[in-house]
Write an enzyme that holds these catalytic residues in place. Structure first.
Site: not given
Ligand code: AMP
Length: 286
Positions: A28, A35, A61, A148, A150, A186
């Site tokens: 996102m 990321h 979501q 992981e 999430d 984020s």
């Molecule tokens: P988001 O932008 O929050 O939807 O996250 C996008 C992807 O990045 C998802 O698969 C999250 O699980 C992963 N992600 C977010 N934060 C982390 C982190 N600190 N470590 C590893 N993966 C992450």
């Protein structure tokens, strides 16, 4: 690196690269090192293939009282991070482009989504499943990488992929943390100075209790759960949403540690900011 702004642009890019393997990294945006670690892992995995990162703040979501409007958006910096880490292309559709009309079809996972984030955020995993399914159909990746961090989302997406026969291998990647253990997110930028100082208690507690479970210091998952609640509650700025000790595969709450690989899950508010984290217990509890 190519920037793709519409579904048509994405599909014609995919059509021109049909003989290459492709890894998908859905995000996102407001990208951070968590990321970046997914993009790095994707680059390693595909070798000479393509890495497609997607940046889309998916309205489906977010609940009506959640932070959709204020969710951080910074495309320029995100594109620089993607390029630096070796993304071949970025799909960043405009806000209204992913869903046309009133978009009345969605995908519902009815088992793993019931509890925890699914209970706290009604409809959240329907939104996640729907957008991930759309991305799979548009981008037709061989592999898709998820964090992981999430943990429940990763399990739900594995189930989505299995049950709808998407020919995509799902790869889970470890959580990237700040030096003090706080999982990168984020949403961390929204914490006040005091909340930021308090927030590491979430990971510290999960990690310490996981270590104690491994050493055989808790007679039951219930006792471990109570210890987590007590320790996090000692921080006055923290307000627990949920805490549970679950089986790593089924995500069912555990009555006993016998023959299970436990995972500790928690969501905690610091002010208005809801943070989630989870920690596994190493195999072989003593
Ligand atoms: P988001 O932008 O929050 O939807 O996250 C996008 C992807 O990045 C998802 O698969 C999250 O699980 C992963 N992600 C977010 N934060 C982390 C982190 N600190 N470590 C590893 N993966 C992450």
């Amino acid at each position: 690196m190519e920037l793709l702004r519409t579904k048509d642009e994405l599909q014609s890019w995919v059509a021109h690269r049909s003989n290459r393997s492709r890894a998908l990294v859905p995000t996102m945006g407001a990208l951070h090192q968590g990321h970046a670690s997914l993009i790095d892992a994707a680059v390693k995995l595909v070798g000479s293939g393509d890495v497609l990162t997607t940046i889309f703040v998916n309205p489906k979501q977010f609940g009506p009282n959640e932070d959709l409007a204020s969710y951080p958006r910074r495309l320029e910096a995100d594109l620089r991070l993607c390029e630096k880490h070796g993304s071949t292309a970025v799909f960043a559709p405009g806000a209204d482009h992913m869903y046309e009309g009133n978009s009345t079809v969605s995908i519902h996972e009815s088992d793993l989504s019931r509890r925890w984030c699914g209970a706290s955020r009604p409809g959240h995993f329907d939104g996640v499943c729907t957008v991930v399914a759309k991305l799979f159909l548009l981008a037709r990746p061989n592999t898709a990488l998820f964090g992981e961090k999430d943990f429940q989302q990763l399990a739900v997406i594995q189930r989505l992929t299995r049950d709808l026969d998407f020919p995509v291998e799902i790869v889970g990647c470890p959580t990237v943390r700040e030096a003090d253990g706080l999982a990168m997110s984020s949403r961390n930028t929204y914490l006040s100075e005091e909340e930021r100082a308090a927030a590491p208690i979430l990971h510290q507690t999960l990690r310490n209790v996981a270590n104690d479970i491994y050493r055989g210091n808790f007679p039951s998952p219930k006792a471990a759960r109570e210890a987590i609640i007590e320790r996090i509650s000692s921080e006055t700025l923290a307000r627990i949403d949920y805490v549970d000790v679950v089986d790593s595969d089924s995500l069912e709450p555990l009555d006993s540690f016998d023959n299970h690989l436990p995972r500790l899950l928690a969501a905690v508010f610091f002010g208005n900011i809801r943070l989630i984290d989870n920690v596994g217990v190493p195999a072989g509890i003593r």
